[in-house]
Structure formats: structure tokens, C-alpha cells
Design an enzyme around this catalytic site. Structure first.
Site, mmCIF file in Angstrom:
data_model
loop_
_atom_site.group_PDB
_atom_site.id
_atom_site.type_symbol
_atom_site.label_atom_id
_atom_site.label_comp_id
_atom_site.label_asym_id
_atom_site.label_seq_id
_atom_site.Cartn_x
_atom_site.Cartn_y
_atom_site.Cartn_z
ATOM 1 N N GLU A 458 0.815 -1.213 0.000
ATOM 2 C CA GLU A 458 0.000 0.000 0.000
ATOM 3 C C GLU A 458 0.850 1.265 0.000
ATOM 4 O O GLU A 458 0.489 2.273 -0.618
ATOM 5 C CB GLU A 458 -0.953 0.002 1.192
ATOM 6 C CG GLU A 458 -2.096 -0.980 1.085
ATOM 7 C CD GLU A 458 -1.734 -2.409 1.475
ATOM 8 O OE1 GLU A 458 -2.572 -3.311 1.309
ATOM 9 O OE2 GLU A 458 -0.588 -2.619 1.947
ATOM 10 N N GLN A 480 -7.155 -1.840 -1.895
ATOM 11 C CA GLN A 480 -8.200 -2.841 -2.088
ATOM 12 C C GLN A 480 -9.376 -2.695 -1.129
ATOM 13 O O GLN A 480 -10.537 -2.875 -1.522
ATOM 14 C CB GLN A 480 -7.582 -4.237 -1.962
ATOM 15 C CG GLN A 480 -8.437 -5.320 -2.571
ATOM 16 C CD GLN A 480 -7.656 -6.597 -2.764
ATOM 17 O OE1 GLN A 480 -7.438 -7.337 -1.812
ATOM 18 N NE2 GLN A 480 -7.234 -6.860 -3.985
ATOM 19 N N PHE A 481 -9.104 -2.380 0.122
ATOM 20 C CA PHE A 481 -10.151 -2.125 1.116
ATOM 21 C C PHE A 481 -9.693 -0.974 2.008
ATOM 22 O O PHE A 481 -8.498 -0.842 2.299
ATOM 23 C CB PHE A 481 -10.420 -3.354 1.990
ATOM 24 C CG PHE A 481 -11.059 -4.500 1.268
ATOM 25 C CD1 PHE A 481 -12.444 -4.582 1.136
ATOM 26 C CD2 PHE A 481 -10.278 -5.507 0.712
ATOM 27 C CE1 PHE A 481 -13.032 -5.639 0.461
ATOM 28 C CE2 PHE A 481 -10.861 -6.568 0.040
ATOM 29 C CZ PHE A 481 -12.241 -6.636 -0.094
ATOM 30 N N ALA A 482 -10.643 -0.173 2.462
ATOM 31 C CA ALA A 482 -10.301 0.970 3.303
ATOM 32 C C ALA A 482 -9.514 0.555 4.540
ATOM 33 O O ALA A 482 -8.635 1.291 5.006
ATOM 34 C CB ALA A 482 -11.570 1.713 3.716
ATOM 35 N N ASP A 483 -9.808 -0.627 5.073
ATOM 36 C CA ASP A 483 -9.117 -1.098 6.278
ATOM 37 C C ASP A 483 -7.629 -1.320 6.054
ATOM 38 O O ASP A 483 -6.872 -1.470 7.014
ATOM 39 C CB ASP A 483 -9.747 -2.399 6.763
ATOM 40 C CG ASP A 483 -11.197 -2.224 7.157
ATOM 41 O OD1 ASP A 483 -11.457 -1.906 8.323
ATOM 42 O OD2 ASP A 483 -12.071 -2.386 6.284
ATOM 43 N N ILE A 485 -5.643 0.767 4.216
ATOM 44 C CA ILE A 485 -4.984 1.994 3.770
ATOM 45 C C ILE A 485 -3.875 2.432 4.719
ATOM 46 O O ILE A 485 -2.996 3.203 4.348
ATOM 47 C CB ILE A 485 -6.011 3.136 3.608
ATOM 48 C CG1 ILE A 485 -5.448 4.235 2.689
ATOM 49 C CG2 ILE A 485 -6.428 3.713 4.971
ATOM 50 C CD1 ILE A 485 -6.454 5.287 2.291
ATOM 51 N N PRO A 487 -1.005 1.303 5.988
ATOM 52 C CA PRO A 487 0.426 1.307 5.638
ATOM 53 C C PRO A 487 0.817 2.417 4.671
ATOM 54 O O PRO A 487 2.000 2.733 4.552
ATOM 55 C CB PRO A 487 0.630 -0.077 4.997
ATOM 56 C CG PRO A 487 -0.456 -0.931 5.549
ATOM 57 C CD PRO A 487 -1.623 -0.006 5.695
ATOM 58 N N HIS A 527 -12.727 -5.627 6.444
ATOM 59 C CA HIS A 527 -13.233 -5.307 5.112
ATOM 60 C C HIS A 527 -14.478 -4.424 5.184
ATOM 61 O O HIS A 527 -15.226 -4.327 4.214
ATOM 62 C CB HIS A 527 -13.571 -6.594 4.340
ATOM 63 C CG HIS A 527 -12.390 -7.470 4.092
ATOM 64 N ND1 HIS A 527 -11.871 -8.304 5.052
ATOM 65 C CD2 HIS A 527 -11.614 -7.631 2.986
ATOM 66 C CE1 HIS A 527 -10.830 -8.944 4.555
ATOM 67 N NE2 HIS A 527 -10.649 -8.556 3.309
#
Length: 737
Positions: A458, A480-483, A485, A487, A527
């Protein structure tokens, strides 16, 4: 001790950077990339300039120490001990290259042709500081100037420059891959940029300290440089110190040993305190990269002769200064030049010239004006490209589209129209085209060099956009998923968000970062998260959150065209309109080219005029899934509820919020996030402050439960999240005031 081949022809006193660049280019062109090739001759002109600039850098360091009452007002570090390798690198760079210096590289900047005066303006945070106008530290350059390599914004965060610098190399390779057919319809600026990069075999130089090589993000950069065989040189300056920690405390191996674990990365070692060794090794490295034989890491051992920084002084902790002094590159070069035929009087003249220049430039810089305080807020953002809605939102005969398809078509339109655009992230390339199929078949249509998968990195996905943009590419990337982000926040905060402001607008970063977000149907704790409040604490980025297909398409294009970093939050539960109550997320699809300016809210549902006149209405201010919860809930109160869809969270259309609040006097701010300390609570407080006289009730707020994650079980998830039923209950209470 290195030997120099000194020509017998008469020397010139022209010490211009143009002269250095051409001499360096000629030396590099004559040098084979083969490791068996003889060391290149260094002409007399370069040796004179290296000697004078070493004395310039040393005189600057000495002067800063003598003038501590002035120079120590703002923290700084100098190149003392590192001058030889920095000057060697500077002499090999050309104006069509890109460089990422780090905070000790003032000798490198002198070698590129910067005046001591210009560096001193930054040291003292003066208005004329050519890099930042007095906004950032000494030796933190950012520059677009004829005759000098492009130097994008550099943060102080250790090791962070490796990813943007690698993104630069990535963009260079991308432009080189563009065919004449791919450039059909490109602007002349894009075509000329590509021609220059190809003709000059441009490269990226990343200067970095050995301690910073332990950062995980450096490994991400190395992985991508090798995976894509990018034209980049990592120049690692190793003085065996961090701040007060020695190399043996910080690392299990030095950078050269570490690089052995990266097959495909050529590695070299030079004596960084010896100009001849440094110039020979770097000439080989530059030739290797210009021949497009892959990335190179050059490990240069240097002494640290100055302080770590002016704020961490060497006398507090250094026990090895005497040993480091024996490696001082300046007396070494002095003796080498004498042995090579230079006269002592000639060297003394160069030394005196350097010292006189430094003294004169100091006096000039000292008298220079400070920044005008009225300019403190200039360049938060570059001016937007889209300032008005344009194009067809509801073209005749068009069918309704899902949000996911509107997003796909928007990106397709962009890639077709703008050859400088490219799209990458985890799983967006190849056959899958994203885990939500939001990039389906784009890789097949535009090729793997333009729409491609990345590793699970990320930080690289986000940080590389800074380098991409500096070269002229326009990246669209996906987390890919907000969770996941988190890194990337180092890069988003330190490299992207501050770039426009700290470079006085020279390096805004046009990057579109797509982030699927939100909870529905048992996505579970990793997710389903909502992250907008965290993003909104980052200044210098824009945050967009569409609630329907038409807005998705219009905002996607505007976000791409915006010259600033834009994070587009895309609710997964709205992608296919499968969640009960989200049917209206599916709309007639706008025509290609449709745009909505960022920062413009929309009335998603108006209240009945007669009920408004009688004071029987209320306002729901929301975005994303909240729009659909509010619409469903409002069916219990026909004509009584206006719904304001913010669409863009930063910039916020607070004028629309204020006007709607004054119309109704009763407001509910609705979010999917946990409510405590959220953007929604902040907005509610702002409404209360600015619209107090118009309010007939306290500003209500509704959000998710204040818990650290969304539970996997669907019943637990339902209990935690807002819903149409919960919104209806809040509306009933609000209307009763």
C-alpha cells in the site's frame, strides 16, 4: 588513493553547471557499463570544480558553526564528510534526470549549480528560498529549473524518498513504452515530454542514508524497481551513524550486504570520501542504468565530520571523531591534486575563491527579507481544473447503470482519452480486474504496462504517485479495502499532502486514489471499516464520497483532472445496488466527459414547499450509504425531509449546508462511521456555531457504535451500524422539537 588522468591542455576557469553537465555526459558516454572497463579519466576542469565546491561546502559548514546565533535558529545538517560522493553524483546528473536528495546533501546541490546564497536563504527561512519560500528545512530542495535535474518535494521522514523516487523511474519507463499509436490524441506537451525522456535516457537518483535502508518502505521500492527493471540509482551514504545510534546498534548488515537479498539489483561499493573512487563507480552505475540494464545500488562509505543536525551536536555523544577526521575527503583530494600536477598556488586560489563566495553570499542572505506573513496560506492546493458541472448527466436513451459499472466506464474513458493516465493496485490488472470487478478487462484493453497489479504494498501504491506525477504521468491507483490503507499513510501524509504547499505550488500531485469502503452483509472487521475522519485530518488532500452512479462518473473524472491528491471513497454496498434500500444508487449513466466540480453538494431529496413554509421539515446532511438510509427513513415523513448529499467531504460545501440549515432549522448529521470524535460530530459543531440563530433544535448526530471494528456476524453488524429504522427514530425525535 585514487589516480586522476589530468589533461595537459590549458584549463578553463568556467565553472558553470552547464560545463560540468557536458563534461560528465562525455565521460559517461565514453565509459562502458562492463565491470571490467578501466576507470574513466576525470578532466582537469571537473577536478578544479570538485575541489572548489568541497571548500565551498566546508566553508559553509564552518560559517554556520561560527554564526550559531543565527544559523541554529532553524535545524539543519550539512554534507561535511560526504562531499566527494555527492559532487560525483551531481556531476553525472543532467537536466533531463530526476533527483531525490536527502537532508545532508547540500554539496550535491552545489554540484548541480545552486549558489550558497540560495541554500542560505532556506537555512534562514527567507522569502527568496527558491525551494519553499521559507517553509521547510535547509537542504530540503524542490526545483524545476533549466540546466538542473527535476527535484520533486522531499520530506524529512527517514527513507520515505525511496518510494517517490522509484515512482519517478516507473513513470520514465512507462513513457518510454508508449507507442506512436498510444500517443494518438495526446497533447503536444505529453509528446514532447516522452521524446525528451527517451532521447536523453533519463533516470532517477535516490540519495539515502544507510540507516534509512532499514525502513520497510525502502524494501517495497527495491522490490518494484527490480520487478519492473526501472531506471534508478540508489546512492546510499553510510557514515555509520543514525542520530546517536551506531550502525552496529541499528542494523544487522550494511546496505551493500542487504542488497544481496534482491536478485536483479546490481550493487556496487565506492569509497565515498574519495572523489576518484566515487566518480568512477558512479559513472559505471549511471552508464548501466542509462543502457537500461536495471536498477543499481551504490554503497558509499563516508565519514561524518559535522553534527547529526544543528540540534544534535557531535560533542554530546561522538567518540570516534578523530578516526573520522582521518577520512576527510578535502585533504585527500588536495594531496591527490598535488600529486597529479596541480600547483599549491592554484589550489590556494580556488580555496580562497570558495571562502570569499561563502562570506559574500552569507551577507546577502542575511539582508534578504523574510516571507510576508499574509502569504502563509498560499498553495494549500493547486487551482482545480473543473469549476463547473459540464456534459450530459442524463443523455436521451441512456440506460441505468450500476455504480461499479459507472466507475469502470469512467476509468475506461480516461485511459482512452489521456495516454499519460495509468491504473494500478492489487488485483486490478490481469484477468480479475479488481475484487469488485471495477477494472474488469481494462488490462486486456490497455496492456499490462498501463493497467497492472502491484505487490501487497500500500505504501508503494500511494507514494509512487508522487514520483509518477513529477514526470508527467497521471496515476489512478486503488487500495483494495479501506481497512488496508494504513500502511500508506506515511506516504499520503509526508510526501503527497505537503508537496504543493511546501514547494510553493511547483509540485502539486495529481493522483486519484480509489478506496472501496463501508460495511454490509458480514464483511467483518478488516473489510468493512469507515475511515473518512482520519483522512480528513490530513491537510492537502481532497476526499470524495459519491452515493450514486451518475455522481460516481462525474466525480471520478473531476478527481482525475484535479491537480491535487484525491481520495475517492466508494461504498461497496452501493456498487451493485443489492442492499435493500439502495436501488436509487443505480441511475441513468452520464455521457463520456461528464464532470461535477469537487466541493459541490447536491440536494438528493427536496422537502415539500408547503410543509417547509409551515415549519414542519428537517434536514439530513449525509453522504454515501447515509443518503439511502435517509431516503428510506423519510418515507415515514412524506414531504418533511430534505436530504443534502455532500458528495465531497473536502473541500466541503459548507455554504450549501448553511443555506439548507437556515431553510429548515432542524438538522441531523448522519454518518456510517463511529460517531465519537468523527467528521460528523465536527460538522455538527460547526453548524451549531455558524447557524445558531437559525436553529430550532440542537443539531442531531447519528453514526455507528463507538467500537474498534465491525463484527463479522451479520446480526452484530446490524446492531452496530446505523439503519433506516434508526434514522427514522432520530428524525421523529428531531421533528418533535
Amino acid at each position: 588513493m585514487s589516480e586522476f588522468a589530468v589533461p595537459t591542455a590549458s584549463d578553463t576557469t568556467d565553472l558553470s553547471n552547464t560545463r560540468v553537465a557536458s563534461a560528465a555526459a562525455a565521460a559517461a558516454a565514453a565509459f562502458s557499463a562492463s565491470s571490467e572497463a578501466p576507470a574513466p579519466a576525470v578532466d582537469r576542469y571537473l577536478l578544479r570544480r570538485a575541489y572548489r565546491l568541497m571548500h565551498t561546502a566546508a566553508a559553509m559548514a564552518d560559517l554556520y558553526e561560527e554564526q550559531k546565533a543565527i544559523s541554529a535558529r532553524y535545524v539543519h545538517a550539512t554534507a561535511r564528510g560526504h562531499e566527494a560522493v555527492q559532487l560525483a553524483a551531481a556531476f553525472l546528473l543532467t537536466e533531463t534526470d530526476f533527483a531525490a536528495p536527502y537532508y545532508r546533501d547540500d554539496a550535491l546541490l552545489l554540484g548541480l549549480g545552486l549558489r550558497p546564497f540560495e541554500l542560505m536563504l532556506q537555512l534562514m527561512a527567507k522569502a527568496g528560498d527558491p525551494f519553499s519560500g521559507g517553509r521547510t528545512y535547509y537542504s530540503h530542495p524542490s526545483l524545476r529549473r533549466a540546466g538542473v535535474p527535476v527535484i520533486p518535494h522531499q520530506s524529512s521522514a527517514t527513507g520515505m524518498q525511496a518510494i517517490p523516487a522509484t515512482g519517478v523511474a516507473h513513470a520514465i519507463k512507462y513513457f518510454e513504452s508508449l507507442t506512436a499509436e498510444a500517443l494518438t490524441g495526446a497533447t503536444e506537451a505529453v509528446k514532447q515530454n516522452r521524446e525528451s525522456l527517451v532521447a536523453n535516457r533519463s533516470l532517477s537518483l535516490c540519495s539515502i542514508g544507510d540507516g534509512a535502508m532499514t525502513e520497510g518502505e525502502v524494501s517495497e521500492a527495491l522490490q518494484m524497481a527490480i520487478l519492473h527493471q526501472l531506471p534508478i540509482i540508489y546512492l546510499v551514504q553510510d557514515n555509520d551513524w543514525g542520530i546517536s545510534a551506531t550502525g552496529r546498534e541499528m542494523r544487522a548488515m550494511n546496505a551493500y550486504e542487504f542488497a544481496a537479498g534482491f536478485p536483479g539489483l546490481r550493487r556496487m561499493q565506492v569509497d565515498g570520501a574519495d572523489f576518484g573512487s566515487s566518480y568512477a563507480g558512479l559513472t559505471e552505475a549511471f552508464a548501466h542504468v542509462r543502457a537500461r540494464r536495471g536498477p543499481v545500488l551504490v554503497h558509499a562509505k563516508c565519514p561524518l565530520l559535522g553534527h547529526h543536525t544543528s540540534g544534535v551536536r557531535r560533542e554530546w555523544y561522538r567518540h570516534d571523531l578523530a578516526n573520522h577526521q582521518t577520512q576527510d575527503p578535502l585533504p585527500r583530494l588536495h594531496q591527490q591534486l598535488l600529486a597529479g600536477g596541480f600547483a599549491e598556488a592554484e589550489l590556494e586560489e580556488l580555496r580562497d575563491e570558495a571562502r570569499a563566495t561563502v562570506q559574500a553570499d552569507w551577507a546577502e542572505a542575511l539582508a534578504a527579507p523574510n516571507p510576508d506573513p499574509a502569504t502563509f496560506a498560499d498553495h494549500e492546493f493547486a487551482p482545480p481544473a473543473v469549476t463547473a458541472e459540464a456534459g450530459e448527466r442524463s443523455p436521451a436513451g441512456a440506460e441505468k447503470a450500476l455504480m461499479v459499472d459507472a466507475a469502470l466506464h469512467a476509468v475506461d474513458d480516461i485511459l482512452r482519452e489521456f495516454p499519460e493516465a495509468l491504473f494500478y493496485g492489487q488485483d486490478v490488472g490481469g484477468e480479475l480486474g479488481g475484487v469488485f470487478r471495477e477494472a474488469a478487462l481494462l488490462a486486456k484493453k490497455y496492456g499490462d504496462g498501463r493497467v497492472f497489479n502491484t505487490p501487497i504494498q500500500e505504501a508503494y501504491i500511494v507514494g509512487s504517485t508522487a514520483g509518477m506525477a513529477a514526470v508527467g504521468a497521471r496515476p489512478i491507483v486503488e487500495i483494495q479495502f479501506a481497512d488496508y490503507i494504513w500502511p500508506s499513510l506515511n506516504q499520503l501524509v509526508e510526501e503527497l499532502s505537503k508537496s504543493c504547499y511546501l514547494t510553493m505550488g511547483k509540485f502539486p500531485i495529481p493522483a486519484l486514489i480509489r478506496v472501496p469502503i463501508g460495511a454490509y452483509g458480514g464483511g467483518g472487521p478488516y473489510h468493512s471499516g469507515s475511515i473518512e475522519s482520519t483522512l480528513l485530518t490530513i491537510r492537502g488532500i481532497k476526499v470524495v464520497y459519491p452515493s450514486n452512479a451518475a455522481d460516481m462518473k462525474g466525480l471520478m473524472r473531476a478527481s482525475y483532472l484535479d491537480p491535487n491528491p484525491v481520495v475517492m471513497l466508494e461504498h461497496k454496498g452501493l456498487y451493485w445496488s443489492k442492499v435493500s434500500g439502495t436501488e436509487e444508487a443505480k441511475t441513468v449513466e452520464p455521457a463520456a466527459g461528464y464532470v461535477i466540480p469537487l466541493g459541490l453538494a447536491a440536494i438528493a431529496q427536496a422537502a415539500d414547499a408547503e410543509k417547509l413554509r409551515r415549519g414542519e421539515t428537517a434536514l439530513v446532511v449525509t453522504y454515501g450509504m447515509g443518503v439511502h438510509w435517509a431516503k428510506t427513513a423519510s418515507r415515514e415523513y412524506p414531504g418533511q425531509i430534505e436530504i443534502l448529499d455532500l458528495r465531497t467531504l473536502n473541500p466541503l460545501d459548507f455554504d450549501a449546508v448553511t443555506a439548507a440549515t437556515r431553510r429548515h432549522g432542524k438538522v441531523l448529521v448522519l454518518t456510517e462511521e463511529p460517531l465519537l470524535n468523527s467528521f460528523a460530530e465536527s460538522l455538527a459543531g460547526r453548524i451549531q456555531r455558524h447557524c445558531f440563530e437559525a436553529l430550532d433544535a440542537p443539531v442531531f448526530t447519528l453514526g455507528a457504535a463507538n467500537l474498534p471494528a465491525i463484527a463479522l456476524n451479520v446480526e452484530l453488524e446490524r446492531q452496530m451500524l446505523p439503519s433506516a429504522e434508526k434514522v427514522a427514530t432520530a428524525i421523529a425525535e428531531l421533528l418533535a422539537y
